[in-house]
Design a protein around this motif. Structure first.
Motif, PDB file in Angstrom:
ATOM      1  N   SER A   1       0.834  -1.213   0.000  1.00 48.91           N
ATOM      2  CA  SER A   1       0.000   0.000   0.000  1.00 48.91           C
ATOM      3  C   SER A   1       0.863   1.255   0.000  1.00 48.91           C
ATOM      4  O   SER A   1       0.577   2.226  -0.713  1.00 48.91           O
ATOM      5  CB  SER A   1      -0.916   0.026   1.229  1.00 48.91           C
ATOM      6  N   ARG A   2       1.910   1.232   0.790  1.00 50.90           N
ATOM      7  CA  ARG A   2       2.835   2.365   0.873  1.00 50.90           C
ATOM      8  C   ARG A   2       3.512   2.607  -0.469  1.00 50.90           C
ATOM      9  O   ARG A   2       3.609   3.735  -0.940  1.00 50.90           O
ATOM     10  CB  ARG A   2       3.867   2.050   1.950  1.00 50.90           C
TER      11      ARG A   2
ATOM     12  N   TRP B   1       1.109   4.169  -2.898  1.00 53.78           N
ATOM     13  CA  TRP B   1       0.932   5.596  -2.628  1.00 53.78           C
ATOM     14  C   TRP B   1       2.136   6.385  -3.139  1.00 53.78           C
ATOM     15  O   TRP B   1       1.971   7.433  -3.785  1.00 53.78           O
ATOM     16  CB  TRP B   1       0.735   5.845  -1.126  1.00 53.78           C
TER      17      TRP B   1
ATOM     18  N   ARG C   1       2.063   6.789  -6.846  1.00 51.44           N
ATOM     19  CA  ARG C   1       1.092   7.824  -7.252  1.00 51.44           C
ATOM     20  C   ARG C   1       1.667   9.229  -7.069  1.00 51.44           C
ATOM     21  O   ARG C   1       1.223  10.168  -7.729  1.00 51.44           O
ATOM     22  CB  ARG C   1      -0.216   7.667  -6.477  1.00 51.44           C
TER      23      ARG C   1
END
Length: 140
Positions: free
Chosen positions: A79-80, A83, A86
């Motif tokens: 998830s990190r 992010w 992005r």
């Protein structure tokens, strides 16, 4: 405009004085701007703290100990990384065991990968490494 939370900044300040042995060993090789490549250690970005950051190329270098393979850490790391991607940040994941095994080789590979522009051999090293991106573990 600030690119990090105040919580991440506080955590980064604390982590700078409590780095793991593999982080300290690698930092000792990266800290003098090798090949003109400047790194920041324990750099806050968003709500996260990046082990080492090449700001001008937006490359995060993460040293992963065995804890990164346990519990919910793989999902949190994924998830990190998503992010960070992005935000336009490429993530290089390096197993701590590789740093302990040969810090000079790891530092050389990281510096070459992060150089302006990276030498052709750096891309080859990342593409051929054994851990889905080699010991550089490119995820970005």
């Amino acid at each position: 405009m600030q690119d990090h939370s105040s919580k991440a900044l506080q955590r980064a300040r604390k982590l700078r004085s409590t780095m793991s042995l593999p982080e300290v060993l690698l930092w000792n090789r990266l800290r003098g701007n090798p090949m003109g490549v400047k790194f920041r250690k324990q750099h806050p970005l968003g709500d996260y703290v990046i082990d080492f950051f090449r700001a001008s190329k937006r490359i995060a270098v993460e040293i992963d100990g065995i804890a990164h393979d346990r519990g919910n850490r793989p999902m949190r790391d994924s998830s990190r990384d998503a992010w960070l991607r992005r935000q336009g940040v490429e993530v290089l994941r390096i197993p701590a065991a590789e740093v302990l095994r040969d810090v000079a080789a790891v530092a050389d590979a990281v510096v070459r990968y992060c150089a302006d522009p990276p030498p052709p051999s750096a891309a080859g090293a990342a593409a051929t490494s054994p851990r889905g991106g080699g010991f550089l573990g490119v995820t970005g």
